[in-house]
Design a protein around this motif. Structure first.
Motif, PDB file in Angstrom:
ATOM      1  N   GLY A 283       0.813  -1.209   0.000  1.00  0.00           N
ATOM      2  CA  GLY A 283       0.000   0.000   0.000  1.00  0.00           C
ATOM      3  C   GLY A 283       0.846   1.258   0.000  1.00  0.00           C
ATOM      4  O   GLY A 283       0.596   2.199  -0.764  1.00  0.00           O
ATOM      5  N   ALA A 284       1.869   1.289   0.855  1.00  0.00           N
ATOM      6  CA  ALA A 284       2.753   2.449   0.917  1.00  0.00           C
ATOM      7  C   ALA A 284       3.488   2.641  -0.404  1.00  0.00           C
ATOM      8  O   ALA A 284       3.657   3.769  -0.888  1.00  0.00           O
ATOM      9  N   ALA A 285       3.926   1.534  -1.002  1.00  0.00           N
ATOM     10  CA  ALA A 285       4.632   1.617  -2.283  1.00  0.00           C
ATOM     11  C   ALA A 285       3.718   2.168  -3.371  1.00  0.00           C
ATOM     12  O   ALA A 285       4.151   2.957  -4.223  1.00  0.00           O
ATOM     13  N   ARG A 286       2.459   1.785  -3.354  1.00  0.00           N
ATOM     14  CA  ARG A 286       1.516   2.303  -4.357  1.00  0.00           C
ATOM     15  C   ARG A 286       1.274   3.796  -4.170  1.00  0.00           C
ATOM     16  O   ARG A 286       1.098   4.535  -5.150  1.00  0.00           O
ATOM     17  N   GLY A 287       1.269   4.246  -2.912  1.00  0.00           N
ATOM     18  CA  GLY A 287       1.136   5.673  -2.671  1.00  0.00           C
ATOM     19  C   GLY A 287       2.304   6.452  -3.258  1.00  0.00           C
ATOM     20  O   GLY A 287       2.116   7.491  -3.900  1.00  0.00           O
ATOM     21  N   LEU A 288       3.522   5.953  -3.043  1.00  0.00           N
ATOM     22  CA  LEU A 288       4.709   6.619  -3.597  1.00  0.00           C
ATOM     23  C   LEU A 288       4.756   6.497  -5.116  1.00  0.00           C
ATOM     24  O   LEU A 288       5.179   7.423  -5.812  1.00  0.00           O
ATOM     25  N   GLU A 289       4.303   5.349  -5.630  1.00  0.00           N
ATOM     26  CA  GLU A 289       4.243   5.185  -7.084  1.00  0.00           C
ATOM     27  C   GLU A 289       3.337   6.242  -7.707  1.00  0.00           C
ATOM     28  O   GLU A 289       3.658   6.821  -8.757  1.00  0.00           O
ATOM     29  N   TYR A 290       2.221   6.522  -7.060  1.00  0.00           N
ATOM     30  CA  TYR A 290       1.305   7.563  -7.544  1.00  0.00           C
ATOM     31  C   TYR A 290       1.985   8.932  -7.533  1.00  0.00           C
ATOM     32  O   TYR A 290       1.892   9.696  -8.498  1.00  0.00           O
ATOM     33  N   LEU A 291       2.681   9.256  -6.453  1.00  0.00           N
ATOM     34  CA  LEU A 291       3.356  10.548  -6.363  1.00  0.00           C
ATOM     35  C   LEU A 291       4.411  10.707  -7.453  1.00  0.00           C
ATOM     36  O   LEU A 291       4.568  11.784  -8.032  1.00  0.00           O
ATOM     37  N   HIS A 292       5.123   9.632  -7.739  1.00  0.00           N
ATOM     38  CA  HIS A 292       6.218   9.707  -8.708  1.00  0.00           C
ATOM     39  C   HIS A 292       5.742   9.683 -10.156  1.00  0.00           C
ATOM     40  O   HIS A 292       6.435  10.206 -11.042  1.00  0.00           O
ATOM     41  N   GLY A 293       4.591   9.075 -10.397  1.00  0.00           N
ATOM     42  CA  GLY A 293       4.205   8.916 -11.790  1.00  0.00           C
ATOM     43  C   GLY A 293       2.745   9.092 -12.127  1.00  0.00           C
ATOM     44  O   GLY A 293       2.374   8.990 -13.303  1.00  0.00           O
ATOM     45  N   GLY A 294       1.895   9.364 -11.124  1.00  0.00           N
ATOM     46  CA  GLY A 294       0.473   9.399 -11.407  1.00  0.00           C
ATOM     47  C   GLY A 294      -0.231  10.697 -11.104  1.00  0.00           C
ATOM     48  O   GLY A 294      -1.456  10.785 -11.233  1.00  0.00           O
ATOM     49  N   VAL A 295       0.503  11.730 -10.721  1.00  0.00           N
ATOM     50  CA  VAL A 295      -0.158  12.980 -10.305  1.00  0.00           C
ATOM     51  C   VAL A 295      -0.523  13.885 -11.479  1.00  0.00           C
ATOM     52  O   VAL A 295      -1.308  14.816 -11.322  1.00  0.00           O
ATOM     53  N   GLY A 296       0.042  13.628 -12.643  1.00  0.00           N
ATOM     54  CA  GLY A 296      -0.272  14.455 -13.796  1.00  0.00           C
ATOM     55  C   GLY A 296       0.805  14.358 -14.852  1.00  0.00           C
ATOM     56  O   GLY A 296       1.924  13.907 -14.588  1.00  0.00           O
ATOM     57  N   VAL A 297       0.468  14.784 -16.051  1.00  0.00           N
ATOM     58  CA  VAL A 297       1.405  14.714 -17.167  1.00  0.00           C
ATOM     59  C   VAL A 297       2.497  15.771 -16.997  1.00  0.00           C
ATOM     60  O   VAL A 297       2.215  16.942 -16.771  1.00  0.00           O
ATOM     61  N   GLY A 298       3.754  15.332 -17.084  1.00  0.00           N
ATOM     62  CA  GLY A 298       4.862  16.270 -17.114  1.00  0.00           C
ATOM     63  C   GLY A 298       5.497  16.598 -15.782  1.00  0.00           C
ATOM     64  O   GLY A 298       6.485  17.330 -15.732  1.00  0.00           O
ATOM     65  N   TYR A 299       4.977  16.067 -14.687  1.00  0.00           N
ATOM     66  CA  TYR A 299       5.599  16.370 -13.398  1.00  0.00           C
ATOM     67  C   TYR A 299       5.338  15.252 -12.395  1.00  0.00           C
ATOM     68  O   TYR A 299       4.503  14.373 -12.605  1.00  0.00           O
ATOM     69  N   ARG A 300       6.077  15.297 -11.299  1.00  0.00           N
ATOM     70  CA  ARG A 300       5.952  14.298 -10.226  1.00  0.00           C
ATOM     71  C   ARG A 300       6.126  14.999  -8.892  1.00  0.00           C
ATOM     72  O   ARG A 300       6.636  16.120  -8.814  1.00  0.00           O
ATOM     73  N   VAL A 301       5.727  14.312  -7.830  1.00  0.00           N
ATOM     74  CA  VAL A 301       5.929  14.810  -6.471  1.00  0.00           C
ATOM     75  C   VAL A 301       7.005  13.966  -5.808  1.00  0.00           C
ATOM     76  O   VAL A 301       6.950  12.732  -5.815  1.00  0.00           O
ATOM     77  N   LEU A 302       8.009  14.632  -5.245  1.00  0.00           N
ATOM     78  CA  LEU A 302       9.057  13.970  -4.474  1.00  0.00           C
ATOM     79  C   LEU A 302       8.770  14.239  -3.000  1.00  0.00           C
ATOM     80  O   LEU A 302       8.725  15.400  -2.581  1.00  0.00           O
ATOM     81  N   HIS A 303       8.584  13.200  -2.229  1.00  0.00           N
ATOM     82  CA  HIS A 303       8.133  13.350  -0.850  1.00  0.00           C
ATOM     83  C   HIS A 303       9.197  13.974   0.036  1.00  0.00           C
ATOM     84  O   HIS A 303       8.932  14.866   0.828  1.00  0.00           O
TER      85      HIS A 303
END
Length: 321
Positions: free
Chosen positions: A133-153
């Motif tokens: 579950g935690a890995a999926r949350g980070l996967e979303y931040l790195h690649g699923g938040v939108g086209v062209g950018y990511r969130v680094l925690h």
């Protein structure tokens, strides 16, 4: 200093409602002391528009001492209002009246993962599900938040992974997060490396360049925390035992990882499940960033480890029939 857009006004909660919810921050409602201030449990009045009636909340009252805290407060609101995922903590609202700055979240009844590291009540299967579950949350931040950018925690650690009533993981604390473009290899920072000692990527500390692989490294430390039932750093030691990342590498080289694992887990583990898990976790700690897996690959590795564990358990049940 960044300011909040008007679009977030619907998340504002009157400070009087928060005081009422926590019985004026009564110590009986005290949940713990976080890095940014004390946290209290409460229940907001039914008139609060940002949550359903009867919702239990966790209230973080920031200890505002300097502009950095205010920036983190604003960043947390913007991040959690902008990005929604099952494995991210839910922001209910906030208050910024006068000198008071308060963040209100949905209360996750099983608290943070760091409080359960050495628990013998969590099976290997449960631990794998939490990891996934935690890995999926980070996967979303790195690649699923939108086209062209990511969130680094930037501050992945066991105390920033919350657990709901079903032991589902929720990534929390986005005050240090950065938004970076996906079309560049690196996100450059003008400040010193942020994070928590024992979890932070050594390459990030050494050269001051933040990448998504820095989060991957920190997550690898968390994986071993839960496998070994201990914190990332133990101050009472001055040898290789002080830092968990060094300790696991030391035992890996000796082929003796089982010596530092939680003893009660060994009897539960399918050998291949452990092998896939440990391979994935060690890759996360690779000194060479290019050799670290993406969070997508981490998710696949953990999913494989869980599936083999489930098959092993089903075979065990069949043999008992």
């Amino acid at each position: 200093m960044m300011s909040l857009p008007q679009e977030l006004d619907h998340l504002r909660i009157p400070f009087d409602d928060i005081k009422s919810a926590t019985s004026n921050f009564d110590y009986q409602n005290f949940l713990g002391q976080g890095g940014f201030g004390p946290v209290y449990k409460g229940r907001l009045p039914s008139s609060t528009r940002s949550c359903e009636p009867g919702t239990d909340v966790a209230v973080k009252r920031l200890d505002v001492k300097g502009g950095c805290r205010e920036h983190e407060f604003l960043m947390e609101i913007v991040m959690l209002a902008s990005y929604k995922h099952h494995n991210l903590v839910s922001l209910v609202g906030f208050s910024d009246e006068g000198n008071e700055k308060v963040l209100v979240y949905k209360h996750e009844v099983n608290g943070s993962l760091d409080n359960h590291l050495s628990s013998t009540n969590l099976s290997w299967e449960q631990r794998l599900r939490i990891f996934l579950g935690a890995a999926r949350g980070l996967e979303y931040l790195h690649g699923g938040v939108g086209v062209g950018y990511r969130v680094l925690h930037r501050d992945v650690k066991s105390s920033n992974i919350l657990l709901d009533a079903n032991w589902e993981a929720k990534i929390s604390d986005f005050g240090l997060s950065k938004i970076g473009p996906t079309n560049q290899q690196f996100t450059f920072l003008v400040t010193m490396a942020c994070g928590t000692f024992g979890y932070v990527d050594p390459q990030y500390v050494n050269i001051g360049i933040l990448t998504k692989e820095s989060d991957v490294y920190s997550f690898g430390v968390v994986l071993f925390e839960v496998l070994c039932g201990r914190f990332a750093m133990l101050g009472e030691y001055e040898d290789e035992r002080r830092f968990l990342s060094r300790l696991v590498k030391f035992h890996q080289e000796k082929g003796a990882l089982q010596e530092i694992m939680m003893p009660n887990l060994l009897d539960q583990m399918d050998p291949y499940s452990l092998e896939v898990f440990s391979d994935t976790a060690f890759q996360c700690l690779n000194e060479d960033r290019k050799q670290r897996p993406t969070m997508d690959l981490v998710v696949k590795g953990l999913d494989t480890a869980l599936r083999h564990q489930l098959v092993s358990y089903l075979n065990f049940l069949k043999n008992r029939m």
